[in-house]
Design an enzyme around this catalytic site. Structure first.
Site, PDB file in Angstrom:
ATOM      1  N   HIS A 199      -4.003  10.462   8.371  1.00  0.00           N
ATOM      2  CA  HIS A 199      -4.094  10.589   7.047  1.00  0.00           C
ATOM      3  C   HIS A 199      -4.897   9.881   6.494  1.00  0.00           C
ATOM      4  CE1 HIS A 199       0.809  11.778   7.949  1.00  0.00           C
ATOM      5  NE2 HIS A 199      -0.717  12.915   7.182  1.00  0.00           N
ATOM      6  N   CYS A 295       2.781   4.030   5.674  1.00  0.00           N
ATOM      7  CA  CYS A 295       3.664   5.437   6.236  1.00  0.00           C
ATOM      8  C   CYS A 295       4.768   5.220   6.033  1.00  0.00           C
ATOM      9  CB  CYS A 295       3.855   5.287   7.501  1.00  0.00           C
ATOM     10  SG  CYS A 295       1.808   5.778   7.888  1.00  0.00           S
TER      11      CYS A 295
END
Length: 312
Positions: A199, A295
């Site tokens: 990511h 996250c």
């Protein structure tokens, strides 16, 4: 419960560093515009139950839930001292729901709900969508055949009014084009080439004041050049592999304070010189699943206070 649960990691002490005297006055300028809140999800059902990224290899069943809860709670308390925190309810059978960065992307009163690449996480889409709707967000339509994993791959750069958008592992190359249409902001596409940094938020962190902290080797050459063309050299904080692998770039900034899993002395000094205050909150249990501070949070820039009923 083991005695060291609240000590977290022996090699990464919890600390908050005040900026040096010559940089302290700049700390007050490092604030995101408009009111914001942070969405979190308690790790009641967290664990490594499957493998969908390299960090999960050999970690199935290895997460220690009491330690994870203690680490998450420390991060929550640290953030709550400087920002409103809202919560989405954890759900049995969805161990990665704790990583709310992947809920979607919300700016102002509009939200895009994620379309997960991994089938294991797709049941989260309905729950996050319901949460956004319950808070009064307008849910923007998104093509079902275009993978997009929210603020894991789309990072708002307040200083430039753009969205940095990663693709290549979890989100599709078409995602930036759709984001531009929905939010009316330029979306800068960055191709990720190292599977460990699956990511964008694992290797890139736009900071206030036009700064950007990132790990260049996570991107292809064209994307590295794009970053250098947009972020001037004096505003770039390029991290070494050691810090990158500790997810130093997976950081959350609130009012000039940069909350992160780990930080080398060199990176700490560079952040302080830039006018930021690094705050280390060890998150080793979540690293087993490939996630850290960023996250575990979804920042909601421009959100109206009336949308939330903060808890805790």
């Amino acid at each position: 419960m083991e005695e060291t649960l609240t000590n977290f990691d022996a090699d990464a002490d919890v600390l908050a560093v005040q900026p040096r005297a010559h940089a302290r006055e700049r700390l007050t300028t490092h604030r995101a515009p408009a009111r914001s809140a942070i969405l979190m999800c308690a790790p009641d059902h967290f664990g490594v139950d499957y493998i969908i990224n390299p960090w999960m290899e050999n970690q199935v069943g290895q997460a220690t839930l009491p330690r994870a809860k203690a680490q998450w709670e420390y991060l929550r308390r640290s953030l709550a001292a400087h920002s409103d925190i809202a919560f989405v309810a954890p759900t049995p059978g969805l161990p990665d729901m704790v990583f709310t960065a992947n809920a979607g992307l919300a700016i102002g009163g509009t939200a895009v709900v994620s379309r997960f690449h991994a089938r294991e996480r797709r049941p989260e889409e309905r729950l996050f969508g319901e949460w956004f709707e319950a808070q009064g967000y307008s849910i923007a339509p998104w093509p079902s055949n275009v993978a997009f994993e929210g603020a894991g791959d789309a990072l708002v750069d307040h200083a430039r009014g753009v969205v940095w958008c990663g693709y290549g592992w979890r989100s599709d190359e078409e995602a930036p084009r759709h984001l531009e249409k929905i939010f009316g902001r330029r979306a800068i596409a960055l191709k990720l080439v190292d599977p460990r940094f699956y990511h964008l938020d694992t290797c890139f962190c736009p900071l206030s004041g036009g700064w950007a902290m990132y790990y260049p080797a996570a991107f292809d050459i064209a994307s590295q050049e794009a970053i250098r063309a947009i972020v001037p050299a004096e505003k770039r904080i390029e991290v070494a592999e050691r810090d990158a692998l500790s997810f130093a770039c997976n950081a959350v900034e609130v009012g000039g304070r940069v909350f992160l899993n780990a930080c080398s002395d060199d990176l700490r000094a560079r952040l302080i010189d830039a006018g930021f205050a690094p705050v280390v909150t060890p998150l080793s249990e979540f690293m087993k699943a490939g996630g850290a501070a960023k996250c575990l949070t979804l920042q909601l820039p421009g959100a109206a206070a009336s949308m939330f009923t903060p808890q805790g």
